[in-house]
Write a protein that holds these residues in place. Structure first.
Motif, PDB file in Angstrom:
ATOM      1  N   ASN A   1       5.730  19.119  10.856  1.00 41.89           N
ATOM      2  CA  ASN A   1       5.330  20.866  10.896  1.00 41.89           C
ATOM      3  C   ASN A   1       6.312  21.282   9.572  1.00 41.89           C
ATOM      4  O   ASN A   1       6.291  22.250   9.078  1.00 41.89           O
ATOM      5  N   ALA A   2       7.137  20.201   9.287  1.00 40.49           N
ATOM      6  CA  ALA A   2       8.240  20.906   8.294  1.00 40.49           C
ATOM      7  C   ALA A   2       7.699  21.039   7.048  1.00 40.49           C
ATOM      8  O   ALA A   2       7.003  20.371   6.230  1.00 40.49           O
ATOM      9  N   LYS A   3       7.967  22.433   6.420  1.00 39.23           N
ATOM     10  CA  LYS A   3       7.453  22.956   5.237  1.00 39.23           C
ATOM     11  C   LYS A   3       8.612  23.335   4.179  1.00 39.23           C
ATOM     12  O   LYS A   3       9.301  24.330   4.615  1.00 39.23           O
TER      13      LYS A   3
ATOM     14  N   MET B   1       0.796  -1.196   0.023  1.00 45.43           N
ATOM     15  CA  MET B   1      -0.121  -0.092   0.062  1.00 45.43           C
ATOM     16  C   MET B   1       0.878   1.248  -0.048  1.00 45.43           C
ATOM     17  O   MET B   1       2.009   1.096   0.390  1.00 45.43           O
ATOM     18  N   THR B   2       0.355   2.543  -0.461  1.00 47.77           N
ATOM     19  CA  THR B   2       1.041   3.695  -0.186  1.00 47.77           C
ATOM     20  C   THR B   2       0.638   4.473   0.868  1.00 47.77           C
ATOM     21  O   THR B   2      -0.491   4.400   1.467  1.00 47.77           O
ATOM     22  N   ILE B   3       1.882   4.755   1.673  1.00 48.01           N
ATOM     23  CA  ILE B   3       1.534   5.540   2.637  1.00 48.01           C
ATOM     24  C   ILE B   3       1.185   7.094   2.198  1.00 48.01           C
ATOM     25  O   ILE B   3       1.816   7.547   1.333  1.00 48.01           O
ATOM     26  N   PRO B   4       0.021   7.437   2.928  1.00 50.34           N
ATOM     27  CA  PRO B   4      -0.625   8.613   2.236  1.00 50.34           C
ATOM     28  C   PRO B   4       0.188   9.804   2.532  1.00 50.34           C
ATOM     29  O   PRO B   4       1.077   9.888   3.442  1.00 50.34           O
ATOM     30  N   LYS B   5       0.006  10.714   1.532  1.00 55.76           N
ATOM     31  CA  LYS B   5       0.736  12.314   1.790  1.00 55.76           C
ATOM     32  C   LYS B   5       0.537  12.756   2.999  1.00 55.76           C
ATOM     33  O   LYS B   5      -0.722  12.709   3.504  1.00 55.76           O
ATOM     34  N   GLY B   6       1.498  13.436   3.889  1.00 60.83           N
ATOM     35  CA  GLY B   6       1.369  13.800   5.052  1.00 60.83           C
ATOM     36  C   GLY B   6       1.528  13.094   6.105  1.00 60.83           C
ATOM     37  O   GLY B   6       1.516  13.457   7.483  1.00 60.83           O
TER      38      GLY B   6
ATOM     39  N   MET C   1      16.781  23.726   8.872  1.00 60.51           N
ATOM     40  CA  MET C   1      15.505  23.636   9.718  1.00 60.51           C
ATOM     41  C   MET C   1      15.866  22.853  11.133  1.00 60.51           C
ATOM     42  O   MET C   1      15.539  23.120  12.011  1.00 60.51           O
ATOM     43  N   VAL C   2      16.704  21.636  10.610  1.00 60.06           N
ATOM     44  CA  VAL C   2      16.961  20.801  11.684  1.00 60.06           C
ATOM     45  C   VAL C   2      18.112  21.958  12.746  1.00 60.06           C
ATOM     46  O   VAL C   2      17.940  21.659  13.876  1.00 60.06           O
ATOM     47  N   LYS C   3      18.908  22.376  12.024  1.00 55.54           N
ATOM     48  CA  LYS C   3      20.022  23.478  12.691  1.00 55.54           C
ATOM     49  C   LYS C   3      19.027  24.420  13.625  1.00 55.54           C
ATOM     50  O   LYS C   3      19.400  24.470  14.911  1.00 55.54           O
ATOM     51  N   GLU C   4      18.205  24.883  13.033  1.00 56.39           N
ATOM     52  CA  GLU C   4      17.386  25.958  13.538  1.00 56.39           C
ATOM     53  C   GLU C   4      16.588  25.412  14.667  1.00 56.39           C
ATOM     54  O   GLU C   4      16.414  25.964  15.685  1.00 56.39           O
ATOM     55  N   LYS C   5      16.000  24.373  14.602  1.00 58.51           N
ATOM     56  CA  LYS C   5      14.722  24.091  15.551  1.00 58.51           C
ATOM     57  C   LYS C   5      15.162  22.912  16.368  1.00 58.51           C
ATOM     58  O   LYS C   5      14.609  22.828  17.521  1.00 58.51           O
TER      59      LYS C   5
END
Lengths: 363, 348
Positions: A302-304, A204-209, A322-326
């Motif tokens: 929450n990563a966009k 199966m496909t893992i849904p988006k999000g 983002m990893v560095k920042e958060k």
């Protein structure tokens, strides 16, 4: 109880799909005896062995297999200072194999994984199933209750929007394991005797999000589409954490696949996982991860990524920022990891120049 | 959970009768319906008297009963496959299990008849896990667990609102697909229950479904009627629309929806090619529905199921009403349904 398949006497697959377009990446620190039983399905393919641990140890590769082998000395020689991003004393080192491969597809498998049997007793050609999964579209935008609609005997159900029935390109095929399940240390300690005997006949496909825990034991992916995001992080020797390499890669690739409109599948094929690792050793490795993942998961959820991030490398570099920042405030480890993510991309682009040129052209 | 462990007093089995003769249907389900209370609702448009065999604890509702409760004007809401919703409305139980009258018990790969009722109730009684995908599927079933990397804070799960079962033999395919593959039968028994992740949309079939009535009853809305809706599933979309609403509301309220086991064995009825001859309205409506549900955000202030249905209806009317009168009618029906639900269930 389940047993592995007996493959003695099975002929080598006369029509191996994608024979010249796929590399099999295997990390090992002990031996490759398991390849004997995989002969019928894997012998036609090229192997990339990543030897972890003591580079002076001689790893014997069973006769008949075509392979290249890299030990730590090779990794240091090839990457120079950038070798710092490749883990030592941890199977995370396997991602070096992804980097040096020149093929479109990768199948990676652990050296304690044997051939499984399906419910009829037939030996499961795991690689063939992975290839089928990768060559068929995914359906992340709408869940099909009959699972993979492209499989023989299946289809889209009533109500499934027609405009979504072409699906999207599949980037990753995540397989499962019979016998020893991939549990974390606390679960292993509570249920030391539990074995996975349930053969769930579905892809199966893992849904988006939706995020998932990606296990690196039995995994295949399209290296062209997602390879640069398959970095397995900093684990093992000198690192505060272990057994989160594939998890980390899985969270990264899922965010990026969702952003780029690629699909990730899970389910078949099964392999037979023979060796249970020591839960006390595992607990020490995972300990910090158990707490950290409580922060890491919301981070990835929450990563966009920006609209401008249109290549995997661009997405990955953005993620590293983002990893560095958060996450640096969670532990200085993440600061190092963010740097290593950048080093990895630099090393990838160096070893895979045409892809880098295209990325630069786009930027 | 075996049949003996389930509290049968908490369950109503609701059957929408589109066939008059329920003898074979009920007798085939007897081992698994025994001890449960049944609500059979006769399609108001079915002329023949129902034939119900002995040995069941059953309440039967037909057109006069429906009109008595909801009024003659509203009785049309419950025609055809939507007659089962009347049963959901008047039930007093915590769980509802609902199966189409052309389905019989399936056999698992070992040849054992599947107790669909028990499996549904087990699904409903155990938590759902919509916030993170477990690659070993249902972590609460025997022999399975959460895998490495599954966040510990998410391991207690959320309440399960609905259990969507599947079908062997004649799967729930649409008319074009079944017409193209006339010989295709579903022989694949996938031994898993899983939670459909948060925000993921899916087509929920009304053929084999169960839900927690106390938790989400009003969200099972008999609302969308396509023009020329018929008496075979290929000519309906009411359950798919209901399911889209149910999933969205469940996501909003923090409940889960499961899919997978149990299977039922679905028999031949109707002719897919015949159904194709009718203009397939459903296709167009689904295409419009998908982006609507994808973008939809229910307000934070909608904290009850009824509130959610009303807000959803408002949004449907505003955003889809001009696309097709079917949507306006659906929105009106949803509002009416909540009114009926509140009036029937406050006096009851």
């Amino acid at each position: 109880m389940v047993d592995p398949a007996n493959t003695v006497g099975l002929p080598v697959n006369p029509t191996p799909l994608l024979k010249d377009e796929l590399d099999i990446v295997i990390p090992t620190i002990r031996n490759l005896d398991f390849l004997e039983m995989w002969r019928p399905f894997l012998q036609p393919y090229h192997l990339i062995i990543v030897q972890d641990g003591d580079p002076t140890k001689k790893i014997h590769v069973p006769e008949g297999y075509d392979y290249e082998l890299y030990n730590r000395n090779d990794i240091n020689r090839i990457l120079g200072p950038k070798a710092s991003c490749i883990s030592f004393k941890d199977s995370a080192c396997r991602c070096f194999g992804y980097m040096v491969s020149k093929k479109k597809y990768i199948f990676t498998i652990d050296d304690d994984c044997f051939v499984a049997k399906d419910p009829s007793g037939k030996a499961v050609n795991a690689l063939e199933q992975h290839i089928k999964n990768l060559l068929c579209p995914s359906t992340p935008l709408f869940f099909n209750t009959l699972y993979d609609p492209y499989r023989e005997g299946a289809d889209f159900v009533r109500g499934y929007p027609f405009s979504l029935r072409e699906g999207v390109t599949t980037a990753v095929s995540h397989g499962l394991w019979l016998n020893i399940p991939d549990y974390d240390a606390p679960t292993q300690l509570v249920k030391p005797k539990e074995r996975n005997t349930r053969y769930v006949d579905a892809v199966m496909t893992i849904p988006k999000g939706t995020l998932f825990p990606m296990c690196g034991m039995n995994l295949a992916f399209d290296r062209d589409l997602i390879g640069p995001a398959m970095y397995f992080g900093l684990m093992g020797d000198g690192q505060p954490i272990g057994r989160y390499d594939d998890m980390w890669a899985g969270w990264c690739i899922k965010v990026i696949c969702d952003h780029l409109g690629l699909g990730v599948k899970t389910g078949l094929p099964y392999i037979y996982h023979s060796k249970a690792s020591n839960p006390f050793v595992n607990l020490k490795k995972e300990y910090k991860g158990i707490f950290w993942q409580e922060e890491i998961i919301p981070f990835f959820q929450n990563a966009k990524l920006s609209k401008e991030a249109t290549t995997v490398q661009q997405c990955y570099i953005e993620l590293s920022k983002m990893v560095k920042e958060k996450l640096s405030s969670l532990d200085p480890y993440f600061d190092k990891l963010a740097d290593a993510m950048v080093t990895w991309i630099e090393a990838w682009d160096e070893l895979n120049p045409t892809a880098a040129a295209a990325a630069n052209g786009k930027a | 959970m075996s049949s003996s462990e389930i509290n049968k007093n908490e369950v109503d089995i609701v059957i929408g009768a589109l066939n008059a003769d329920l003898t074979q249907f009920l007798n085939s389900w007897k081992p698994f319906f025994s001890g449960f209370h049944l609500i059979i609702v006769k399609d108001p448009e079915l002329k023949d008297d129902l034939n119900i065999p002995e040995g069941f604890d059953v309440d039967v509702y037909s057109k006069p009963d429906i009109e008595k409760v909801v009024g003659a004007a509203n009785a049309t809401m419950f025609s055809g496959y939507s007659c089962r919703y009347f049963g959901y409305l008047v039930s007093k139980k915590k769980y509802i299990v609902s199966i189409d009258d052309d389905c019989v018990p399936a056999k698992d790969p070992k040849g054992v008849l599947v107790d669909a009722v028990s499996q549904h109730v087990t699904n409903l009684e155990n938590p759902a896990t919509p916030l993170f995908f477990n690659t070993l599927y249902d972590p609460y079933c025997e022999g399975a667990d959460f895998v490495r990397g599954y966040p510990f804070s998410l391991r207690s799960g959320v309440p399960c609102a609905a259990s969507c079962g599947l079908w062997l033999n004649l799967a729930d395919l649409d008319a074009p697909t079944q017409a193209l593959k006339t010989e295709q039968r579903n022989t694949s028994y996938v031994d898993a229950v899983m939670t459909v992740p948060l925000k993921a949309m899916l087509p929920i079939s009304g053929i084999n479904i169960a839900f927690n009535r106390e938790l989400v009853g009003p969200a099972l809305v008999p609302a969308l009627r396509i023009a020329g809706e018929g008496k075979v599933r290929w000519e309906t979309l009411e359950d798919v629309w209901c399911g889209m609403c149910l999933k969205h509301i469940s996501d909003h309220l923090g409940y889960g929806v499961k899919t997978g086991l149990p299977y039922v064995w679905r028999n031949e009825r109707g002719d897919a090619v015949e159904s194709l001859r009718k203009k397939w309205e459903g296709m167009k409506l689904m295409e419009k529905s998908v982006p609507f549900f994808e973008a939809l955000k229910l307000p934070e202030s909608a904290v009850s199921v009824e509130d959610c249905v009303v807000e959803l209806a408002k949004a449907v009317k505003e955003q889809l009403g001009s696309d097709d009168p079917a949507f306006t009618q659906a929105a009106d029906a949803m509002v009416k349904w909540v009114q009926l639900w509140n009036s029937v269930n406050s006096s009851g």
